[in-house]
Design a protein around this motif. Structure first.
Motif, PDB file in Angstrom:
ATOM      1  N   ASN A 181       0.865  -1.173   0.000  1.00  0.00           N
ATOM      2  CA  ASN A 181       0.000   0.000   0.000  1.00  0.00           C
ATOM      3  C   ASN A 181       0.906   1.230   0.000  1.00  0.00           C
ATOM      4  O   ASN A 181       1.619   1.426   0.973  1.00  0.00           O
ATOM      5  CB  ASN A 181      -0.869  -0.009   1.262  1.00  0.00           C
ATOM      6  CG  ASN A 181      -1.782   1.191   1.345  1.00  0.00           C
ATOM      7  OD1 ASN A 181      -1.905   1.949   0.397  1.00  0.00           O
ATOM      8  ND2 ASN A 181      -2.411   1.381   2.500  1.00  0.00           N
ATOM      9  N   PRO A 182       0.951   2.021  -1.054  1.00  0.00           N
ATOM     10  CA  PRO A 182       0.022   2.099  -2.176  1.00  0.00           C
ATOM     11  C   PRO A 182       0.479   1.410  -3.467  1.00  0.00           C
ATOM     12  O   PRO A 182      -0.272   1.423  -4.438  1.00  0.00           O
ATOM     13  CB  PRO A 182      -0.017   3.612  -2.435  1.00  0.00           C
ATOM     14  CG  PRO A 182       1.403   4.048  -2.187  1.00  0.00           C
ATOM     15  CD  PRO A 182       1.875   3.192  -1.022  1.00  0.00           C
ATOM     16  N   LEU A 183       1.671   0.832  -3.534  1.00  0.00           N
ATOM     17  CA  LEU A 183       2.226   0.466  -4.841  1.00  0.00           C
ATOM     18  C   LEU A 183       1.656  -0.823  -5.418  1.00  0.00           C
ATOM     19  O   LEU A 183       1.835  -1.119  -6.599  1.00  0.00           O
ATOM     20  CB  LEU A 183       3.759   0.368  -4.760  1.00  0.00           C
ATOM     21  CG  LEU A 183       4.484   1.642  -4.299  1.00  0.00           C
ATOM     22  CD1 LEU A 183       5.985   1.425  -4.222  1.00  0.00           C
ATOM     23  CD2 LEU A 183       4.178   2.807  -5.236  1.00  0.00           C
ATOM     24  N   GLY A 184       1.000  -1.623  -4.595  1.00  0.00           N
ATOM     25  CA  GLY A 184       0.398  -2.868  -5.073  1.00  0.00           C
ATOM     26  C   GLY A 184       1.419  -3.953  -5.377  1.00  0.00           C
ATOM     27  O   GLY A 184       1.055  -5.046  -5.789  1.00  0.00           O
ATOM     28  N   TRP A 320       0.733   1.131 -15.159  1.00  0.00           N
ATOM     29  CA  TRP A 320       0.135   0.714 -13.891  1.00  0.00           C
ATOM     30  C   TRP A 320       0.675  -0.638 -13.483  1.00  0.00           C
ATOM     31  O   TRP A 320       1.160  -1.408 -14.306  1.00  0.00           O
ATOM     32  CB  TRP A 320      -1.386   0.678 -13.984  1.00  0.00           C
ATOM     33  CG  TRP A 320      -1.895  -0.037 -15.205  1.00  0.00           C
ATOM     34  CD1 TRP A 320      -2.067  -1.371 -15.368  1.00  0.00           C
ATOM     35  CD2 TRP A 320      -2.269   0.585 -16.448  1.00  0.00           C
ATOM     36  NE1 TRP A 320      -2.528  -1.630 -16.619  1.00  0.00           N
ATOM     37  CE2 TRP A 320      -2.667  -0.463 -17.308  1.00  0.00           C
ATOM     38  CE3 TRP A 320      -2.313   1.900 -16.911  1.00  0.00           C
ATOM     39  CZ2 TRP A 320      -3.103  -0.220 -18.612  1.00  0.00           C
ATOM     40  CZ3 TRP A 320      -2.733   2.130 -18.206  1.00  0.00           C
ATOM     41  CH2 TRP A 320      -3.134   1.086 -19.038  1.00  0.00           C
ATOM     42  N   PHE A 328      -4.909  -2.816  -4.131  1.00  0.00           N
ATOM     43  CA  PHE A 328      -4.513  -1.557  -4.771  1.00  0.00           C
ATOM     44  C   PHE A 328      -3.776  -1.751  -6.083  1.00  0.00           C
ATOM     45  O   PHE A 328      -3.068  -2.727  -6.286  1.00  0.00           O
ATOM     46  CB  PHE A 328      -3.599  -0.748  -3.842  1.00  0.00           C
ATOM     47  CG  PHE A 328      -4.199  -0.480  -2.512  1.00  0.00           C
ATOM     48  CD1 PHE A 328      -5.307   0.344  -2.387  1.00  0.00           C
ATOM     49  CD2 PHE A 328      -3.682  -1.083  -1.374  1.00  0.00           C
ATOM     50  CE1 PHE A 328      -5.875   0.580  -1.149  1.00  0.00           C
ATOM     51  CE2 PHE A 328      -4.246  -0.848  -0.131  1.00  0.00           C
ATOM     52  CZ  PHE A 328      -5.341  -0.013  -0.021  1.00  0.00           C
ATOM     53  N   TRP A 330      -1.387   0.846  -8.680  1.00  0.00           N
ATOM     54  CA  TRP A 330      -0.650   2.119  -8.710  1.00  0.00           C
ATOM     55  C   TRP A 330      -0.522   2.583 -10.152  1.00  0.00           C
ATOM     56  O   TRP A 330      -0.162   1.786 -11.020  1.00  0.00           O
ATOM     57  CB  TRP A 330       0.726   1.902  -8.094  1.00  0.00           C
ATOM     58  CG  TRP A 330       1.616   3.100  -7.974  1.00  0.00           C
ATOM     59  CD1 TRP A 330       2.759   3.348  -8.681  1.00  0.00           C
ATOM     60  CD2 TRP A 330       1.488   4.189  -7.062  1.00  0.00           C
ATOM     61  NE1 TRP A 330       3.347   4.517  -8.266  1.00  0.00           N
ATOM     62  CE2 TRP A 330       2.579   5.061  -7.269  1.00  0.00           C
ATOM     63  CE3 TRP A 330       0.555   4.529  -6.085  1.00  0.00           C
ATOM     64  CZ2 TRP A 330       2.772   6.233  -6.549  1.00  0.00           C
ATOM     65  CZ3 TRP A 330       0.734   5.703  -5.353  1.00  0.00           C
ATOM     66  CH2 TRP A 330       1.831   6.533  -5.590  1.00  0.00           C
ATOM     67  N   TYR A 353     -10.004   9.103  -6.339  1.00  0.00           N
ATOM     68  CA  TYR A 353      -8.788   8.291  -6.213  1.00  0.00           C
ATOM     69  C   TYR A 353      -7.931   8.972  -5.162  1.00  0.00           C
ATOM     70  O   TYR A 353      -8.295  10.043  -4.654  1.00  0.00           O
ATOM     71  CB  TYR A 353      -8.054   8.224  -7.565  1.00  0.00           C
ATOM     72  CG  TYR A 353      -7.663   9.593  -8.083  1.00  0.00           C
ATOM     73  CD1 TYR A 353      -6.488  10.217  -7.677  1.00  0.00           C
ATOM     74  CD2 TYR A 353      -8.509  10.297  -8.955  1.00  0.00           C
ATOM     75  CE1 TYR A 353      -6.156  11.492  -8.119  1.00  0.00           C
ATOM     76  CE2 TYR A 353      -8.179  11.571  -9.397  1.00  0.00           C
ATOM     77  CZ  TYR A 353      -7.001  12.155  -8.972  1.00  0.00           C
ATOM     78  OH  TYR A 353      -6.687  13.420  -9.395  1.00  0.00           O
ATOM     79  N   GLY A 356      -0.886  10.336  -5.510  1.00  0.00           N
ATOM     80  CA  GLY A 356       0.322   9.730  -4.949  1.00  0.00           C
ATOM     81  C   GLY A 356       0.946  10.575  -3.846  1.00  0.00           C
ATOM     82  O   GLY A 356       1.566  10.033  -2.927  1.00  0.00           O
ATOM     83  N   THR A 367       1.233  10.547 -10.197  1.00  0.00           N
ATOM     84  CA  THR A 367       0.906   9.230  -9.645  1.00  0.00           C
ATOM     85  C   THR A 367      -0.428   9.222  -8.903  1.00  0.00           C
ATOM     86  O   THR A 367      -0.861  10.235  -8.352  1.00  0.00           O
ATOM     87  CB  THR A 367       2.008   8.779  -8.665  1.00  0.00           C
ATOM     88  OG1 THR A 367       2.103   9.741  -7.621  1.00  0.00           O
ATOM     89  CG2 THR A 367       3.351   8.664  -9.359  1.00  0.00           C
ATOM     90  N   ARG A 369      -3.137   6.275  -6.515  1.00  0.00           N
ATOM     91  CA  ARG A 369      -3.485   4.926  -6.064  1.00  0.00           C
ATOM     92  C   ARG A 369      -4.950   4.679  -6.341  1.00  0.00           C
ATOM     93  O   ARG A 369      -5.801   5.514  -6.026  1.00  0.00           O
ATOM     94  CB  ARG A 369      -3.230   4.783  -4.557  1.00  0.00           C
ATOM     95  CG  ARG A 369      -3.446   3.351  -4.058  1.00  0.00           C
ATOM     96  CD  ARG A 369      -3.519   3.263  -2.547  1.00  0.00           C
ATOM     97  NE  ARG A 369      -4.803   3.723  -2.043  1.00  0.00           N
ATOM     98  CZ  ARG A 369      -5.150   3.739  -0.742  1.00  0.00           C
ATOM     99  NH1 ARG A 369      -4.277   3.323   0.166  1.00  0.00           N
ATOM    100  NH2 ARG A 369      -6.329   4.173  -0.356  1.00  0.00           N
ATOM    101  N   ASN A 371      -8.016   1.954  -5.592  1.00  0.00           N
ATOM    102  CA  ASN A 371      -8.479   0.798  -4.830  1.00  0.00           C
ATOM    103  C   ASN A 371      -9.526   0.056  -5.649  1.00  0.00           C
ATOM    104  O   ASN A 371     -10.448   0.667  -6.180  1.00  0.00           O
ATOM    105  CB  ASN A 371      -9.086   1.275  -3.498  1.00  0.00           C
ATOM    106  CG  ASN A 371      -9.907   0.178  -2.835  1.00  0.00           C
ATOM    107  OD1 ASN A 371     -11.124   0.125  -2.988  1.00  0.00           O
ATOM    108  ND2 ASN A 371      -9.268  -0.700  -2.121  1.00  0.00           N
TER     109      ASN A 371
END
Ligand SMILES: Cc1ncc(COP(=O)(O)O)c(C=O)c1O
Length: 408
Positions: A181-184, A320, A328, A330, A353, A356, A367, A369, A371
């Motif tokens: 979180n947040p980059l997945g 992405w 998530f 990103w 959203y 970033g 950027t 994030r 969900n």
């Protein structure tokens, strides 16, 4: 009002003066407007909560345990055993006396920071990081050193090794190994090996609220399995059952669990006896695995729907992450966008959203994030289309659009 004109009638501590509201909490309040498709909150899908099973466990707990479920009490041994077994299922041999029940992983972060990091000393954290990590390990009292993500995902362990070598007062390294979180993203096998080897030089705080949400149903072996003496593992039932339980756990060497217990006592004495007992019953009934299987399937199809919608609608040149689990995704837009400035326009267009910048200490204008766990497949399709339209209009407003090309 006091002389500094800040609206307080009493002098506040340095810590309180330095406190800033989390940008994310403010944003999430805005996204609750009716008609908004929100990809903002880090929320699990409420329609998938195991409401019937939880009700059954709660009622049975009150019926069978009676007043003991409402009394102060020591940690509930069957829950410690069940958590140890859960860790065992991931390949980490853990004894019940190595487990502490916490009020969510956030409390685990808070007490781990106080266990390891003196005021003034430093911790290593990701450049983009869950704000609760900054709150627990940073604030006015403690220093944060940031490490970048590796180009292909995961963490740049070479850069981390340099910080470890050059920072004598580095006291902790907070790592989110799976479905960041947040980059997945998740760590590669080589990065995992590098982290557990660097653990010999800096204690690792393994923050793992998402590891069980592996779409393939094969959650990885946690880092603590390979560096048990040097890792403090933080688990959470928030994303695998429901955040309203406020149940998490710490795994650490038994003598540290004793220290952590005292730190936790100073915060909230103990976690709810009622919830601990009901949770132990839920786990003993075997409700977790089928529930997790259902949640993984649902999140997987939502993640796939989001990737498809991004491919269809998003500006050329956008990139992405492709999630293998978690909640998530990103996104990096081409140069020229400003996701923070754009948010209000997006909200007016009916979609939300998190920019970033909410996760960073420096601007990160291209950027965001997204969900995917808290929206239906249909809403994901329509929401991403709305978001793409609002981004296109933002570019159209600019005097000289460059690399974006034609966006519909
Ligand atoms: C990376 C990370 N750590 C910790 C937490 C805190 O979770 P909990 O609800 O268990 O306190 C979150 C919540 O979103 C998170 O994303």
């Amino acid at each position: 009002m006091n002389s500094s004109g800040d609206g307080f009638s009493m002098p506040l501590s340095r810590e309180a003066r330095a406190l800033e509201r989390s940008m994310m909490r403010d944003l999430i309040a805005l996204t609750a407007r009716p008609g908004i498709v929100s990809f903002a909150g880090g929320l699990p899908a409420p329609e998938l909560f195991p409401l019937a099973q939880w009700t059954e466990c709660l009622v049975a707990t009150l019926r069978d345990a009676g007043p003991a479920a409402l009394q102060y009490g020591p940690p509930f041994p069957p829950l410690l055993e069940a958590v140890a077994q859960l860790m065992d299922s991931r390949g980490a041999a853990v004894a019940p006396n190595q487990v502490l029940i916490t009020t969510g992983a956030q409390q685990g972060l808070h007490i781990a920071a106080r266990l390891l990091v003196d005021p003034g000393a430093a911790s290593l954290v990701d450049r983009f990081v869950f704000p609760g990590v900054r709150q627990a390990f940073g604030g006015s009292e403690r220093r944060l050193i940031e490490v970048d993500a590796a180009p292909g995902g995961g963490v740049d362990t070479n850069a981390a090794a340099e910080v470890v070598a050059s920072t004598p007062d580095l006291r902790a390294w907070v790592v989110v190994p799976d479905f960041h979180n947040p980059l997945g993203s998740r760590l590669t096998a080589a990065q995992r090996a590098a982290v557990t080897s660097l653990a010999a030089r800096v204690p690792v705080v393994e923050d793992d609220p998402y590891g069980f949400l592996d779409f393939a149903g094969q959650p990885r072996r946690p880092l603590v399995a390979d560096a048990p003496e040097r890792t403090i593992y933080l688990g959470s039932f928030s994303k695998v059952i429901a955040p309203g339980l406020r149940m998490g756990w710490v795994v650490a060497p038994a003598p540290l669990i004793e220290k952590l217990r005292v730190l936790k006592e100073s915060v909230d004495l103990e976690s709810s006896a009622l919830t601990q007992r009901a949770l132990a019953r839920f786990l003993a009934a075997g409700y977790l695995e089928p529930h997790l299987a259902m949640v993984r399937r649902a999140y997987h199809s939502r993640a796939e729907a989001m990737v498809r919608a991004l491919e269809r609608h998003f500006p050329p040149g956008s990139r992405w992450s492709t999630p293998e689990g978690g909640m998530f995704l990103w996104v990096e837009l081409p140069a020229g966008y400003d996701t923070l400035a754009h948010l209000r326009t997006a909200l007016d267009g009916g979609v939300a959203y998190v920019p970033g910048a909410a996760f960073a200490s420096a601007p990160a204008p291209t950027t965001m994030r997204l969900n995917f766990s808290n929206a239906t497949v249909e809403n994901i399709e329509s929401g991403i289309a709305r978001l793409a339209r609002s981004l296109a209009s933002a570019r159209a407003d600019q005097p000289a659009p460059t690399s974006v090309g034609s966006v519909t």
